[in-house]
Motif scaffolding. Structure first.
Motif, PDB file in Angstrom:
ATOM      1  N   ILE A  18       0.692  -0.997  -0.084  1.00  0.00           N
ATOM      2  CA  ILE A  18       0.093  -0.057  -0.015  1.00  0.00           C
ATOM      3  C   ILE A  18       1.003   1.273  -0.077  1.00  0.00           C
ATOM      4  O   ILE A  18       1.800   1.457   0.855  1.00  0.00           O
ATOM      5  CB  ILE A  18      -1.025   0.082   1.211  1.00  0.00           C
ATOM      6  CG1 ILE A  18      -1.969  -1.125   1.265  1.00  0.00           C
ATOM      7  CG2 ILE A  18      -1.753   1.396   1.528  1.00  0.00           C
ATOM      8  CD1 ILE A  18      -2.723  -1.346   2.249  1.00  0.00           C
ATOM      9  N   LEU A  47      -9.700  -3.881   5.645  1.00  0.00           N
ATOM     10  CA  LEU A  47      -8.858  -2.552   5.159  1.00  0.00           C
ATOM     11  C   LEU A  47      -9.126  -1.578   6.509  1.00  0.00           C
ATOM     12  O   LEU A  47      -8.639  -0.562   6.370  1.00  0.00           O
ATOM     13  CB  LEU A  47      -9.508  -2.068   3.778  1.00  0.00           C
ATOM     14  CG  LEU A  47      -9.313  -2.783   2.691  1.00  0.00           C
ATOM     15  CD1 LEU A  47     -10.083  -2.274   1.570  1.00  0.00           C
ATOM     16  CD2 LEU A  47      -7.857  -2.972   2.590  1.00  0.00           C
ATOM     17  N   ARG A  77     -14.984  -0.535   4.098  1.00  0.00           N
ATOM     18  CA  ARG A  77     -13.831  -0.474   5.444  1.00  0.00           C
ATOM     19  C   ARG A  77     -14.128  -1.021   6.558  1.00  0.00           C
ATOM     20  O   ARG A  77     -13.555  -1.877   7.347  1.00  0.00           O
ATOM     21  CB  ARG A  77     -13.772   1.002   5.782  1.00  0.00           C
ATOM     22  CG  ARG A  77     -12.650   1.275   6.552  1.00  0.00           C
ATOM     23  CD  ARG A  77     -12.306   2.760   6.962  1.00  0.00           C
ATOM     24  NE  ARG A  77     -11.155   3.166   7.907  1.00  0.00           N
ATOM     25  CZ  ARG A  77     -11.609   3.262   9.093  1.00  0.00           C
ATOM     26  NH1 ARG A  77     -13.036   3.200   9.685  1.00  0.00           N
ATOM     27  NH2 ARG A  77     -10.507   3.498  10.206  1.00  0.00           N
ATOM     28  N   THR A  84      -5.270   3.240  -8.096  1.00  0.00           N
ATOM     29  CA  THR A  84      -5.934   3.718  -6.748  1.00  0.00           C
ATOM     30  C   THR A  84      -7.746   3.153  -6.793  1.00  0.00           C
ATOM     31  O   THR A  84      -8.271   3.217  -7.829  1.00  0.00           O
ATOM     32  CB  THR A  84      -6.068   5.455  -6.864  1.00  0.00           C
ATOM     33  OG1 THR A  84      -4.797   5.851  -6.620  1.00  0.00           O
ATOM     34  CG2 THR A  84      -6.911   5.816  -5.565  1.00  0.00           C
ATOM     35  N   ALA A 125      -5.959  -1.157   7.825  1.00  0.00           N
ATOM     36  CA  ALA A 125      -4.743  -0.821   6.549  1.00  0.00           C
ATOM     37  C   ALA A 125      -3.880   0.401   6.847  1.00  0.00           C
ATOM     38  O   ALA A 125      -4.379   1.144   7.691  1.00  0.00           O
ATOM     39  CB  ALA A 125      -5.559  -0.747   5.107  1.00  0.00           C
ATOM     40  N   ARG A 126      -2.520   0.003   6.606  1.00  0.00           N
ATOM     41  CA  ARG A 126      -1.811   1.261   6.673  1.00  0.00           C
ATOM     42  C   ARG A 126      -0.633   1.291   5.536  1.00  0.00           C
ATOM     43  O   ARG A 126      -0.458   0.162   4.786  1.00  0.00           O
ATOM     44  CB  ARG A 126      -0.901   1.149   7.881  1.00  0.00           C
ATOM     45  CG  ARG A 126      -0.188  -0.137   8.286  1.00  0.00           C
ATOM     46  CD  ARG A 126       0.494  -0.519   9.692  1.00  0.00           C
ATOM     47  NE  ARG A 126       1.277  -1.462   9.592  1.00  0.00           N
ATOM     48  CZ  ARG A 126       0.807  -2.698   9.897  1.00  0.00           C
ATOM     49  NH1 ARG A 126      -0.464  -3.002   9.981  1.00  0.00           N
ATOM     50  NH2 ARG A 126       1.822  -3.907   9.713  1.00  0.00           N
ATOM     51  N   HIS A 159     -12.386   6.373   2.033  1.00  0.00           N
ATOM     52  CA  HIS A 159     -10.907   6.298   2.157  1.00  0.00           C
ATOM     53  C   HIS A 159     -10.286   6.048   0.613  1.00  0.00           C
ATOM     54  O   HIS A 159     -11.015   5.608  -0.176  1.00  0.00           O
ATOM     55  CB  HIS A 159     -10.305   5.422   2.851  1.00  0.00           C
ATOM     56  CG  HIS A 159     -10.494   5.530   4.458  1.00  0.00           C
ATOM     57  ND1 HIS A 159     -11.624   5.700   5.123  1.00  0.00           N
ATOM     58  CD2 HIS A 159      -9.335   5.920   5.263  1.00  0.00           C
ATOM     59  CE1 HIS A 159     -11.071   6.168   6.411  1.00  0.00           C
ATOM     60  NE2 HIS A 159      -9.760   6.205   6.428  1.00  0.00           N
ATOM     61  N   LEU A 183      -7.368   4.442  -1.305  1.00  0.00           N
ATOM     62  CA  LEU A 183      -6.294   3.080  -1.340  1.00  0.00           C
ATOM     63  C   LEU A 183      -5.499   3.594  -2.605  1.00  0.00           C
ATOM     64  O   LEU A 183      -6.045   3.155  -3.423  1.00  0.00           O
ATOM     65  CB  LEU A 183      -7.033   2.152  -1.183  1.00  0.00           C
ATOM     66  CG  LEU A 183      -6.225   1.082  -0.827  1.00  0.00           C
ATOM     67  CD1 LEU A 183      -5.061   0.892   0.166  1.00  0.00           C
ATOM     68  CD2 LEU A 183      -6.882  -0.420  -0.803  1.00  0.00           C
ATOM     69  N   TRP A 242      -2.992   5.637   2.126  1.00  0.00           N
ATOM     70  CA  TRP A 242      -4.484   5.140   2.744  1.00  0.00           C
ATOM     71  C   TRP A 242      -4.681   6.409   3.349  1.00  0.00           C
ATOM     72  O   TRP A 242      -4.344   6.640   4.667  1.00  0.00           O
ATOM     73  CB  TRP A 242      -4.248   4.036   3.691  1.00  0.00           C
ATOM     74  CG  TRP A 242      -5.164   3.573   4.375  1.00  0.00           C
ATOM     75  CD1 TRP A 242      -5.565   3.684   5.921  1.00  0.00           C
ATOM     76  CD2 TRP A 242      -6.538   2.991   3.933  1.00  0.00           C
ATOM     77  NE1 TRP A 242      -6.750   3.153   6.042  1.00  0.00           N
ATOM     78  CE2 TRP A 242      -7.399   2.873   5.068  1.00  0.00           C
ATOM     79  CE3 TRP A 242      -7.151   2.954   2.866  1.00  0.00           C
ATOM     80  CZ2 TRP A 242      -8.515   2.464   4.898  1.00  0.00           C
ATOM     81  CZ3 TRP A 242      -8.335   2.077   2.599  1.00  0.00           C
ATOM     82  CH2 TRP A 242      -9.151   2.017   3.729  1.00  0.00           C
ATOM     83  N   GLU A 243      -5.864   7.053   2.719  1.00  0.00           N
ATOM     84  CA  GLU A 243      -5.996   8.407   3.259  1.00  0.00           C
ATOM     85  C   GLU A 243      -7.547   8.508   3.264  1.00  0.00           C
ATOM     86  O   GLU A 243      -8.111   8.283   2.440  1.00  0.00           O
ATOM     87  CB  GLU A 243      -5.286   9.707   2.184  1.00  0.00           C
ATOM     88  CG  GLU A 243      -4.071   9.603   1.889  1.00  0.00           C
ATOM     89  CD  GLU A 243      -3.505  10.251   0.590  1.00  0.00           C
ATOM     90  OE1 GLU A 243      -2.296  10.467   0.450  1.00  0.00           O
ATOM     91  OE2 GLU A 243      -4.403  10.249  -0.287  1.00  0.00           O
TER      92      GLU A 243
END
Length: 221
Positions: free
Chosen positions: A128, A189, A184, A176, A192-193, A138, A140, A131-132
């Motif tokens: 990844i 996820l 989520r 993306t 996720a990071r 979000h 990804l 992840w924002e």
């Protein structure tokens, strides 16, 4: 010739659909209880109380998008054998106690098809990149290995950790997808990071199309 190629493509996809298939719609997020090696392979034990009630030994389950066979079922726990090829090609080797794992049963013949055709054959792992959180959703971004980039198209389908997702953006080195709150909260996820490895399976139809075009190109004029 174009009509023949289209017919061959349809037949190939139909043949695959009669085998073990998934749709990329996660049914339960399990929790790893134990991952250990035996004399012949590695074993993965996952707590999955809901699915464990509904499956039998020998059934197929996609774990983070990787098709596995239930080797044992006790109470709310499922045990799987992991071959060396599985460990080499997927992120299952990185799992540890309490890791969250996306789980999906194989599609029943009379089941409702909700995602896209997923075989449970992981093509590669990739990190990844971003992840924002943006509003309620979000963003990804995942690295896209060059050797697989031709399988990915904007608005096309891709399986990430077994989740059926739609490609929103592409660049030379990444793709993306956008993750809605439901996805989520009902997949792994949620934890996720950036830097984490995810399993990728590329679109089945794109693979068949590539093979047919290659075979057609190889025919003598």
């Amino acid at each position: 010739m174009a009509d023949d190629s289209q017919q061959n493509l349809r037949e190939s996809v139909l043949i695959s659909a009669t085998k073990i298939m998934f749709t990329g719609l996660i049914e339960e997020v399990g929790s790893v209880l134990r991952s250990h090696a035996t004399a012949r392979c590695a074993q993965l034990q996952i707590a999955a109380p809901r699915l464990a009630e509904e499956v039998r030994i020998g059934d197929s389950i996609a774990a983070n998008g990787c098709c596995l066979t239930v080797a044992d079922r006790r109470g709310g726990q499922l045990t799987f054998d992991l071959l060396e090829e599985t460990l080499d090609r997927t992120n299952l080797k990185a799992l540890h106690q309490e890791s969250r794992v996306n789980l999906e049963r194989a599609l029943a013949a009379n089941g409702r098809f909700g995602g896209h055709l997923v075989q449970g054959h992981v093509d590669c792992v990739a990190p990844i990149l971003a992840w924002e959180k943006t509003g309620a959703d979000h963003r990804l971004e995942v690295e896209l290995p060059a050797e697989f980039a031709h399988y990915v198209a904007s608005k096309g389908s891709i399986a990430v950790n077994g989740i059926s997702l739609t490609v929103a953006e592409m660049s030379e080195r990444s793709f993306t997808v956008w993750i809605v709150p439901h996805t989520r909260s009902h997949t792994n996820l949620g934890t996720a990071r950036a830097g984490e490895l995810v399993n990728l399976e590329f679109d089945l139809i794109a693979k068949y199309l590539e093979r047919m075009l290659d075979r057609h190109a190889a025919r003598p004029a």
